[in-house]
Enzyme design. Structure first.
Site, PDB file in Angstrom:
ATOM      1  N   SER A   1      42.647  53.982  32.970  1.00 24.60           N
ATOM      2  CA  SER A   1      43.189  52.632  32.885  1.00 24.60           C
ATOM      3  C   SER A   1      44.404  52.529  33.822  1.00 24.60           C
ATOM      4  O   SER A   1      44.262  52.743  35.023  1.00 24.60           O
ATOM      5  CB  SER A   1      43.539  52.294  31.432  1.00 24.60           C
TER       6      SER A   1
ATOM      7  N   HIS B   1      36.314  49.717  27.065  1.00 24.85           N
ATOM      8  CA  HIS B   1      37.415  50.277  27.852  1.00 24.85           C
ATOM      9  C   HIS B   1      37.635  51.757  27.560  1.00 24.85           C
ATOM     10  O   HIS B   1      38.228  52.471  28.364  1.00 24.85           O
ATOM     11  CB  HIS B   1      38.702  49.492  27.578  1.00 24.85           C
TER      12      HIS B   1
END
Length: 709
Positions: free
Chosen positions: A566, A680
Site C-alpha cells: 500500500s 486491499h
C-alpha cells in the site's frame, strides 16, 4: 518481452499503459493472466514454493490459534477460519466457556456455505448487534459481507435466534438490506437504523464514499429514508453511528473532509427536521465521547484559555460543558521527544493508555475519584512486548482484555479487572485466558533495537530479528528482509512473526522492521515530518536503515531485500527508483506508484492530505516520488516482484500493472502476480494468502542466494 522502452512522460502528460487501468477489461485481464502464468512457471519450479505454501497454510489455519472475540451480553462472538471453512464461521459461546481449552461454539452463520448457496464469493466484513432491553437476550444483527474482499459491501439483517437472514421487503419480509456500496449501517432501535451509503446520483463523494447520512425505518424504501446530514461533494466521506450506552444514548455523524480533517457532529433527532451540533474543537482533532466524557487527542497544539495542550496528548473533559462552550478539560498524557500514544481503552470507569517509549510499550490507567479528581498509575509494569488493550464491556464493568505479543514470543491473551483501581488499590495480576503455541523455531534468535541516522541527522529506530551471532566483521552476510510503511501516522510495533518466522527467520534470514517518519511511532510530529513535499524524508530514513545494516555487517547489498504494501508499496517503489544499488531484491505489494493519476483512481482522492494534489502545483514535488515517472533507461534495477489484487477497490491495481509493464519494456528483471480476489489485503482466504506469500518468499530466497529445495 518487448525491448522497446515504453515509459510514461516524466511530466505525466502521456501514459502508454493506460489500458491496464481497466480493472476487469478483457485486454487488461489477458495481460494479467499472462504475467501470472510467467511468474508461477518461474517460482513453482522451485520445490521451496510448495513447501512454504503448505507450511504457511498450516500456520494460518492452525486449530490452536487464539480466537479473537467481542463480548455482547452473555456471549462472546468470533469469526473463525480454517482449512474447512476458508470464508469463516460466525459463532458464539459464553465467556466462561471461551476460557476452556475446547469451548462449545454455537455456529450462527457459515459464510462458505452461504457463498455456495448464493453463488457469491462472500468475505466477512463484520456484524453489529442490536442492544436489547435490559435483561433480554440479543436477537438481531446487521451482518456485512463483501464480494471477493472489496471495500464495497452489502449489509443484511440477521436473526440470531433462528440463525437466518431476515427476508427483505421484496420477499414479503421486513429486513434491512443495504445494497452493495462503500458505507455503513448502525442500529438506532429495533425498527430504525442510521445508514450511510450510495443512494443514486450525487450521494457519494469524489473519493467514492457516502456523502449522506439517512434515518432508515423498517419497511421504508432506502431512497425514501430521511437525509439527516449531507456533506460536500469533495468531502472524503460521511459516517453515522448510534451510541447505545444506557443513560448516554446519542447519535453521531462524522464528516471527514479529508484525512486528519474531521468535524464530529452530535445529531438531535427530536427536532424536525433533525439538527446537528458540531463539537467545538479543531478539525484536526481526534475526538470522541464515552459516557459523560469528551475524549480528545489534538494533532496540533491546542490552546484553550490560558492552557495549551500539545499535539499527541490525551485530554478529557465534560462533554456537555464542551458543547456549551465552557470546557472543563484535564490533561491525561503529554508526549515527549521519545514517547507517544499507541492506543487507548475505555472501561466503565477508567481510561487505559498504551504508550510507546522509543517504540517500547508501557501502560497507564487513569480514573476519577469520588470528588471528580483524576488519578493515574502505571499498570502491570512487569508485562513486556507489544501491549494491546480493549475493554471487555465498557457499559457495565472495568474488565480489560490485554493482548501481549512480540517478534519471537507467541501471543497471549490476558484478562484483568481494574475495579480495585477505582478504590485506590492495585489490581490483581491479569489472568491468562489463551496462549498460542510457537509457530517456528526461534532457538538462537535474538531481537535487538538499533538507531540509524537519516540524511538530516534524525535518529530512526529499527528492530532486527535474527541469529545472535549474525553480524560483525567475520560473519557472512545473511539474507535480510527490511520492511517498512511510513505513512498515515501508523506505527509499526513488534508482533509475533508466525509465517514470517517460519518462511524467513527459521531458515536463517534476518528480519528488520523500520520505524521511519510518516508513521506514528513518535506521535503526530513523526507523521507530519514526512507529509506532502516532505515525503522524501521517509525514504531517506529507510535508506539510512539499509545502509546501517550494511555498515554494521548484518548483510550486504546483494543480500538485502525490501518489502512494503500500500503506502509501503510506494515506499519500496521509491527504493527501486531512488536507490537501486542498495538492494538485491524488491517486493512491492498493492502499491501506489503513479502519483500523477492516483487521486483519480478509486479512493485515491481521499489521500491528498497525505501526498498532495497532482492536478495543482503540488505535481512539482509529487513527481519526485512518483516511481512510475522516475523509471529511466540505462539503469540496472534489482530483481523485483510486484503483487496486487483485482478486487482491491481501495488502491487501484492499475498502479502495479502499469509499473510492471513499464519495467518489462526496459528489459528489467521483474515479475508480477495478481490475485483475482482479495481486496486491499491481497488475499480473501488463507489459501490465497499462503499462495501469495509462498511465491514471495521463494522469490526472495532464490534471488538472495538461499536454499530453494
Amino acid at each position: 518481452m518487448t525491448t522497446e522502452p515504453r515509459l510514461p512522460a516524466p511530466d505525466g502528460s502521456d501514459d502508454p499503459w493506460l489500458f491496464l487501468e481497466d480493472v476487469t477489461g478483457d485486454e487488461a485481464l489477458a495481460w494479467v493472466r499472462e504475467r501470472n502464468a510467467e511468474t508461477e512457471q518461474e517460482l513453482d519450479a522451485l520445490p521451496l514454493t510448495a513447501t512454504l505454501q503448505q507450511e504457511i497454510r498450516e500456520i494460518l489455519d492452525a486449530p490452536d490459534r487464539i480466537p479473537g472475540v467481542t463480548l455482547r451480553g452473555e456471549h462472546v462472538y468470533n469469526l473463525w477460519t480454517d482449512a474447512g471453512h476458508e470464508r469463516g464461521l460466525w459463532r458464539r459461546t459464553t465467556l466462561e466457556d471461551y476460557r476452556r481449552d475446547q469451548p462449545d461454539w454455537e455456529v450462527l452463520l457459515d459464510v462458505d456455505a452461504l457463498g455456495r448457496e448464493e453463488q457469491e464469493s462472500w468475505v466477512w466484513h463484520g456484524a453489529r448487534l442490536l442492544r436489547p432491553a435490559e435483561g433480554e437476550p440479543y436477537r438481531r444483527a446487521l451482518v456485512t459481507l463483501s464480494r471477493g474482499g472489496s471495500d464495497a459491501d452489502v449489509t443484511r439483517e440477521f436473526d440470531l435466534e433462528s440463525r437466518r437472514f431476515v427476508a427483505p421487503p421484496a420477499e414479503a419480509g421486513e429486513g434491512f438490506v443495504r445494497p452493495e456500496a462503500k458505507g455503513s449501517v448502525s442500529w438506532v432501535d429495533a425498527d430504525t437504523v442510521l445508514v450511510c451509503t450510495e443512494v443514486g446520483e450525487g450521494s457519494t463523494t469524489t473519493s467514492g464514499y457516502p456523502r449522506q447520512a439517512r434515518l432508515w425505518r423498517r419497511g421504508q424504501d432506502l431512497a425514501e429514508a430521511q437525509i439527516v446530514f449531507e456533506g460536500a461533494r469533495d468531502d472524503m466521506g460521511i459516517w453515522a453511528s448510534h451510541d447505545s450506552t444506557p443513560g448516554y444514548e446519542r447519535d453521531w455523524v462524522i464528516q471527514a473532509h479529508a484525512f486528519y480533517d474531521t468535524t464530529l457532529h452530535l445529531l438531535d433527532r427530536s427536532t424536525e427536521p433533525p439538527t446537528t451540533t458540531a463539537l467545538p474543537v479543531p478539525r484536526d482533532m481526534e475526538a470522541g465521547a464515552h459516557r459523560d466524557l469528551a475524549i480528545l487527542t489534538p494533532r496540533s497544539d491546542w490552546t484553550v484559555g490560558e492552557e495549551t495542550f500539545p499535539a499527541g496528548s490525551v485530554v478529557v473533559g465534560d462533554l456537555d460543558a464542551l458543547l456549551a462552550g465552557e470546557p472543563r478539560l484535564h490533561l491525561l498524557f503529554a508526549p515527549t521527544e521519545r514517547s507517544s500514544l499507541a492506543g487507548m481503552a475505555l472501561t466503565r470507569g477508567t481510561v487505559v493508555l498504551s504508550i510507546l517509549e522509543d517504540v517500547v510499550h508501557r501502560l497507564e490507567v487513569h480514573h476519577r475519584t469520588a470528588d471528580g479528581q483524576w488519578q493515574s498509575r502505571d499498570l502491570f509494569p512487569e508485562l513486556r512486548g507489544t501491549l494491546e488493550v480493549a475493554a471487555v464491556d465498557s457499559d457495565h464493568d472495568d474488565r480489560l482484555w490485554l493482548t501481549v505479543t512480540d517478534f519471537v514470543e507467541p501471543t497471549r491473551l490476558l484478562l484483568a479487572d481494574l475495579a480495585p483501581v477505582l478504590d485506590g488499590e492495585d489490581p490483581e495480576e491479569p489472568q491468562l485466558v489463551k496462549a498460542a503455541p510457537a509457530r517456528f523455531d526461534a532457538t538462537g534468535v535474538e531481537v535487538t533495537q538499533h538507531f540509524a541516522t537519516s540524511a538530516d541527522g534524525t535518529r530512526v529506530p529499527y528492530f532486527e530479528v535474527g541469529a545472535a551471532d549474525g553480524s560483525g566483521d567475520d560473519a557472512a552476510p545473511r539474507p535480510t528482509l527490511l520492511y517498512g510503511y511510513g505513512g498515515f501516522e501508523i506505527s509499526l510495533t513488534p508482533s509475533y512473526l508466525g509465517p514470517i518466522g517460519k518462511a524467513w527467520v527459521e531458515r536463517g534470514g534476518t528480519y528488520v522492521l523500520a520505524n521511519i517518519r510518516g508513521g506514528g511511532e513518535y506521535g503526530p510530529r513523526w507523521h507530519q515530518a514526512a507529509l506532502k513535499e516532505n515525503r522524501p524524508r521517509a525514504y531517506e530514513d529507510f535508506e539510512a536503515v539499509a545502509r546501517d545494516l550494511v555498515e554494521r555487517g548484518v548483510t550486504d547489498t546483494a543480500h538485502l531485500a525490501v518489502r512494503g504494501g500500500s503506502n509501503g508499496g510506494l515506499l519500496t517503489g521509491n527504493m527501486l527508483t531512488r536507490s537501486p544499488e542498495l538492494f538485491g531484491a524488491v517486493v512491492i505489494q498493492v502499491p501506489l506508484l503513479d502519483m500523477k493519476r492516483y487521486s483519480h483512481l478509486l479512493a485515491g482522492a481521499s489521500w491528498m492530505a497525505e501526498y498532495g494534489d497532482p492536478d495543482t502545483d503540488d505535481w512539482e514535488f509529487l513527481q519526485t516520488f512518483s516511481p512510475y515517472h522516475r523509471l529511466r533507461e540505462g539503469v540496472t534495477y534489482p530483481p523485483t516482484l510486484v503483487l496486487t489484487s483485482t478486487r482491491d477497490d481501495r488502491v487501484h491495481p492499475g498502479h502495479a500493472r502499469k509499473f510492471t509493464a513499464a519495467l518489462r519494456s526496459l528489459g528489467a528483471d521483474v515479475r508480477s502476480w495478481e490475485n483475482i480476489e482479495g481486496g486491499h489485503g491481497g488475499a480473501a482466504t488463507t489459501e490465497q494468502a499462503s499462495r501469495m506469500h509462498a511465491l514471495m518468499y521463494s522469490f526472495l530466497w532464490a534471488t538472495l542466494g538461499g536454499d530453494t529445495r
